[in-house]
Enzyme design. Structure first.
Site, PDB file in Angstrom:
ATOM      1  N   GLY A   1       0.808  -1.227   0.000  1.00  0.00           N
ATOM      2  CA  GLY A   1       0.000   0.000   0.000  1.00  0.00           C
ATOM      3  C   GLY A   1       0.831   1.262   0.000  1.00  0.00           C
ATOM      4  O   GLY A   1       0.290   2.370   0.091  1.00  0.00           O
TER       5      GLY A   1
ATOM      6  N   SER B   1      -3.847  -4.625  -3.967  1.00  0.00           N
ATOM      7  CA  SER B   1      -2.548  -5.116  -3.553  1.00  0.00           C
ATOM      8  C   SER B   1      -2.026  -6.132  -4.568  1.00  0.00           C
ATOM      9  O   SER B   1      -2.744  -7.030  -5.004  1.00  0.00           O
ATOM     10  CB  SER B   1      -2.690  -5.763  -2.181  1.00  0.00           C
ATOM     11  OG  SER B   1      -1.448  -6.212  -1.749  1.00  0.00           O
TER      12      SER B   1
END
Ligand SMILES: Nc1ncnc2c1ncn2[C@@H]1O[C@H](COP(=O)(O)OP(=O)(O)OP(=O)(O)O)[C@@H](O)[C@H]1O
Ligand SMILES: [Mg+2]
Length: 1010
Positions: free
Chosen positions: A105, A159
């Site tokens: 992230g 992700s």
């Protein structure tokens, strides 16, 4: 060091911190984040903080600003390192790589995309189609890889669940010619299970939500992720991406990249098969295990183009070869069947992903490359690999991922230190060692042969018999008890954050991670029953078959144990590190500012933690250890020469290095610098700041000075230009005038000898300035020409010429014919040819008259038809002398009937026609109306012109009085005995001689019709 940013944005390079402390580092990082400056340098390393909002710093203008520029010329940016990597590749033919690291992230994937975009934007300026298509595939491949390899996790909505290293190949021109993608360890366990709140890979949701009804029907799917076991968990989770529109984008990307329709449909069939597999359940009727619901089997067999019986068989049985070479079928327990099903689903997805990558590679691989023809093929690699991650429950995948990050950190340390050291060596500057945390020890903990965790796991997997995860943990505890970075509950019984027989902990460079050993062995073994491989290999769908080449081995052949998952991963990462190690590295270190995906929150503790484990502070220290700042002499001089009187504006020393020494000495920094062969090294940023400040203070003065000089220069330039313009204009005008003169001279040079004295010579166009001159010269020539003509006329002809000139001025353009082209004989009555019978008589009579009246010249004589006092017309002789006008009777020896003094005549009137009528006006308003007649000389002669010319010439030239001539278009007016009469001309058929007839208001001259 970056410029163009005020100090209010903090320091754009961490090496310029006053002191390298965590406080100052964090303060600067935070200040910059809050001011929207997400990028900061540590030398050539970019530290990037995820802004969690769209920033307006990636547009075309920005790309243009960074293109071809040096790192320090613009504020820190990804584009600057991208350009540096590109330049190194292009200028020095170096292979380079950009390593993007940071935790999940932190913005690695986004960064990699911006880097790719930048490289795409600055290459192929000539828009060559084949290069454009390579770029297009490279850019579009991101979209496909993200759909199949990314998923929403609790830390990042998008992700990356695989590691990606993309090589872009360039030709000698610096244009991309192809590429290659290496993918690393897809987290396939996600296919069958996700943590709470997380999702399966995007591709499933995109298909279920974005696929058309028709498509879903054909795949036997429903458009609801909640309906499928594998997607149920994430069905409600929202992400920032819209699955439906993403589906469209992926479909179009697949097409653009070059996947065939058959291939695309196979991809979705595999996804559907996985979802259907997930919903498949088994039940045991006491003895045999059965599949619940046969429909699923037929759907799967249809989608995978396999035989339905084989499908159910591979799900319920496994074929095993006995020691004696016999092959038997062994029924699964319900648990085995579930395990087999999930393993199959995972493997299907894993192979699908691997196949997609290899398919893209086959499209973008450099084709027809010939080093002799195309020059060195250079490469820029971009590494976007999963970041270091810690979850509540960390399993085998996290172990691999974190190990990978350890390896990359190791590479970072090696390369950065190595680079620094090389530079000092190259420059001949003594280098002082600096301490930094070397994570080699952790790398060893994981990968060392025989002693490392991977070896212990592999050993456990190889051991025949029931080796459980717990046994394996025991083994690790025994073997690694002494390792400073390894611990477990057994080794540290007081630590209640770990459970006995379940957890072990590694002290990673980035933090402590507690792993749960459960499932480690299974995942490491990565067991998939051979039956599934064979099933897929025998599929009638060639795409599917291609994904399972190992299915062709017969059951008895499969004896060799495949490598374990951990070992394969280790090998691939070692290969990756080797690959990166031989390239010139550029680093992007990403930091995640907070866990809430907030654009405003800067979580100090979280950030500090990342700064610490990324070793950024050490990076700054290493960079500054010797010298915080270095620059080639010429560049240093260019920047600071204004701070020293010996170097401004230009130095007179032998080398730039001496000039730099002069600056340094003037500021008293001698002890703070070292002189390399080509660069100056400055130890403390303070010194540099002093220089910078001085420079900043001088700049406005210099700017003013430059403005002054430049404005002056501009004005002088403008003035010179104006002068030049005027000079040119002047010259040109003079030239035009001269050219005109020359031309006139040339054309008229020979007029004297020309027959027409240059009358036919055309005058050249005169320039405007010479228009008056032109008129005058034209006139002058005309006069000269006339003079030449007149000069040659014999005096005897002069009278005639004068008369003709007078007639011309009065009649030309008015009267049709005035006889100018014939000889004017003037005294027609005396002319033998005109009046053969009467001329002798007239000559005699006129002699007498001449003697009597003493006139000296006959102006005109001839026959005429005249209207008399009684309005009757009679034939008469007309004699006009310079004294009198005589009316003669031809029949009586030219007896004078009437004599009128010439000065009683005041003008005359004629018509515009060819008639020979003349009205001679008298001052006593008793005018003479007559019509001239022809003699023998020639018929149809006009004699009016001659009469008019002679009279007008005589009056104006000799008597010097006006003699007005009226040329009448219609009726001619005259007075007779004071009365106004009007005379018109009419043609009359049958009339053979012109004659007057009385009319109502005067007379009509009747003329013959022809
Ligand atoms: N430069 C940026 N501008 C705007 N948003 C960004 C930027 N970088 C990251 N983000 C936001 O942060 C999110 C996560 O970034 P990204 O997917 O690049 O993380 P990552 O480091 O690749 O994580 P992982 O290791 O999980 O793959 C993005 O989806 C985006 O919303
Ligand atoms: Mg990512």
């Amino acid at each position: 060091m970056a410029e163009l940013e005020g100090l209010e944005f903090g320091k754009s390079d961490f090496v310029l911190l006053d002191e390298v402390t965590m406080e100052q580092f964090m303060e600067n990082l935070k200040l910059r984040f809050e001011k929207g400056r997400i990028y900061t340098y540590i030398g050539e390393v970019v530290v990037s903080v995820n802004p969690y909002r769209q920033m307006d710093i990636y547009g075309k203008d920005t790309i243009d600003a960074y293109r071809g520029r040096e790192l320090y010329e613009n504020p820190p940016h990804l584009y600057a390192v991208s350009d540096a990597a590109y330049k190194a590749m292009k200028r020095r033919a170096k292979d380079t790589c950009i390593v993007i690291s940071g935790e999940s992230g932190a913005g690695k994937t986004e960064a990699s995309k911006y880097i790719m975009q930048y490289i795409a934007a600055i290459t192929n300026p000539s828009q060559r189609a084949e290069v454009e298509s390579v770029k297009n595939v490279l850019l579009k491949s991101n979209c496909v890889l993200e759909a199949f390899g990314n998923a929403k996790t609790n830390r990042n909505d998008n992700s990356s669940r695989f590691g990606k290293y993309m090589d872009i190949n360039f030709n000698f021109n610096g244009d991309p010619t192809g590429g290659h993608i290496n993918n690393y360890l897809l987290e396939k366990s996600r296919v069958v299970q996700q943590q709470g709140g997380e999702r399966n890979f995007h591709s499933f949701y995109q298909l279920l939500r974005g696929g058309s009804d028709e498509m879903l029907n054909s795949l036997h799917l429903q458009n609801d992720p909640a309906f499928y076991t594998y997607t149920k968990e994430g069905a409600a989770a929202t992400t920032s991406n819209n699955d439906r529109s993403s589906h469209k984008a992926v479909m179009s990307a697949l097409e653009v990249i070059g996947f065939s329709t058959e291939e695309i449909s196979s991809i979705f069939k595999i996804l559907a098969s996985i979802l259907l597999l997930g919903n498949m359940q088994f039940e045991c009727d006491g003895e045999n295990v059965q599949i619940l619901g046969v429909e699923a089997v037929s759907h799967i067999s249809e989608l995978t183009a396999t035989d339905p019986d084989s499908v159910s068989k591979s799900l319920l049985y496994r074929t095993v070869a006995t020691g004696g070479g016999e092959v038997i079928e062994k029924g699964h327990t319900e648990q085995d069947a579930c395990f087999g099903r999930d393993a199959f689903a995972k493997a299907l997805y894993d192979r699908l992903f691997g196949w997609i990558v290899s398919r893209i590679n086959s499209i973008i691989e450099v084709k027809d490359y010939n080093p002799v023809l195309h020059g060195k093929n250079t490469v820029i690699g971009v590494l976007d690999i999963y970041g270091f991650e810690i979850f509540d429950n960390n399993s085998f995948e996290q172990f691999c991922i974190n190990y990978c990050n350890e390896k990359l950190q190791q590479l970072f340390i090696e390369l950065i230190l190595q680079q620094e050291q090389n530079e000092y060596q190259r420059e001949g500057v003594t280098w002082q060692h600096i301490d930094y945390f070397n994570n080699q020890i952790i790398v060893d903990l994981v990968e060392q042969q025989h002693k490392g965790i991977i070896s212990i796991l592999d050993e456990a997997c190889l051991t025949v018999g029931k080796v459980t995860d717990t046994v394996c943990l025991d083994s690790m505890d025994t073997k690694l008890a002494q390792h400073p970075h390894y611990t477990s509950r057994k080794l540290c019984p007081t630590d209640k954050s770990m459970d006995f027989k379940k957890h072990f902990r590694i002290r990673h460079y980035a933090g402590d991670v507690t792993y749960s050993v459960e499932g480690f062995l299974d995942k490491n073994k990565d067991l998939l029953f051979q039956d599934f491989k064979r099933l897929m290999y025998n599929s009638a769908n060639p795409v599917l078959k291609e994904m399972w080449p190992d299915g062709q081995l017969s059951i008895t052949e499969v004896t060799k144990r495949p490598l374990t998952a951990a070992t394969m991963f280790k090998n691939s990462i070692v290969a990756l590190v080797d690959k990166l190690g031989c390239k010139e590295p550029y680093y992007v270190r990403c930091i995640k500012p907070n866990e809430m995906k907030s654009p405003v929150l800067f979580d100090d503790a979280r950030c500090q933690h990342q700064v610490a484990y990324l070793g950024l502070l050490e990076n700054v220290m290493v960079r500054r250890a010797g010298f915080a700042y270095r620059q080639p002499y010429a560049r240093f001089l260019q920047r600071y020469k204004m701070t020293c009187e010996y170097t401004w504006p230009n130095h007179l020393m032998a080398t730039d290095r001496e000039a730099v020494e002069a600056i340094v000495t003037q500021h008293g920094f001698q002890d703070d610098v070292a002189y390399g062969h080509t660069k100056l090294f400055v130890r403390t940023p303070r010194s540099l700041f002093t220089l910078e400040q001085e420079r900043a203070a001088l700049i406005p003065i210099l700017v003013l000075f430059l403005q002054k000089v430049w404005r002056g220069a501009l004005a002088r330039m403008r003035c010179r230009r104006m002068r030049a313009i005027y000079a040119i204009m002047g010259c040109y005008k003079r030239y035009k005038v001269k050219a005109h003169f020359w031309e006139v001279e040339r054309r008229f040079a020979n007029v004297r000898t020309m027959g027409d004295y240059g009358k036919s010579v055309e005058w050249p166009m005169a320039p405007a300035a010479l228009s008056q001159f032109h008129n005058i010269t034209v006139m002058l020539h005309r006069r000269w020409w006339a003079r030449q003509i007149v000069k040659n006329i014999p005096p005897s002809d002069m009278l005639e010429v004068r008369a003709k000139v007078a007639a011309l001025t009065t009649l030309s353009g008015e009267r049709k014919d005035w006889g100018f082209s014939r000889a004017w004989e003037r005294d027609y009555l005396a002319n033998v040819r005109d009046c053969p019978q009467t001329s002798t008589g007239f000559v005699r009579a006129s002699k007498e008259l001449k003697n009597k009246d003493e006139y000296s010249q006959v102006l005109f004589s001839g026959f005429c038809r005249k209207v008399n006092r009684f309005n009757k017309s009679t034939d008469r002789g007309l004699l006009i002398t310079d004294k009198y006008v005589y009316k003669l009777e031809p029949k009586k020896q030219y007896k004078v009937l009437k004599r009128l003094p010439l000065d009683s005549f005041i003008g005359l009137s004629v018509t515009t026609g060819v008639d020979q009528m003349v009205a001679l006006h008298t001052s006593s308003q008793d005018d003479v109306l007559l019509c001239l007649q022809q003699g023998e000389l020639c018929h149809n002669q006009d004699r009016v012109g001659e009469l008019v010319g002679s009279l007008v010439d005589h009056f104006t030239r000799i008597r010097k009085v006006q003699f007005p001539v009226k040329v009448c278009r219609s009726a001619l007016q005259l007075h007779m005995r004071g009365k106004l009469k009007s005379v018109t001309v009419e043609t009359k058929p049958g009339q053979n001689q012109a004659d007057f007839k009385k009319s109502r208001d005067g007379f009509v001259l009747l003329v013959p019709a022809n």
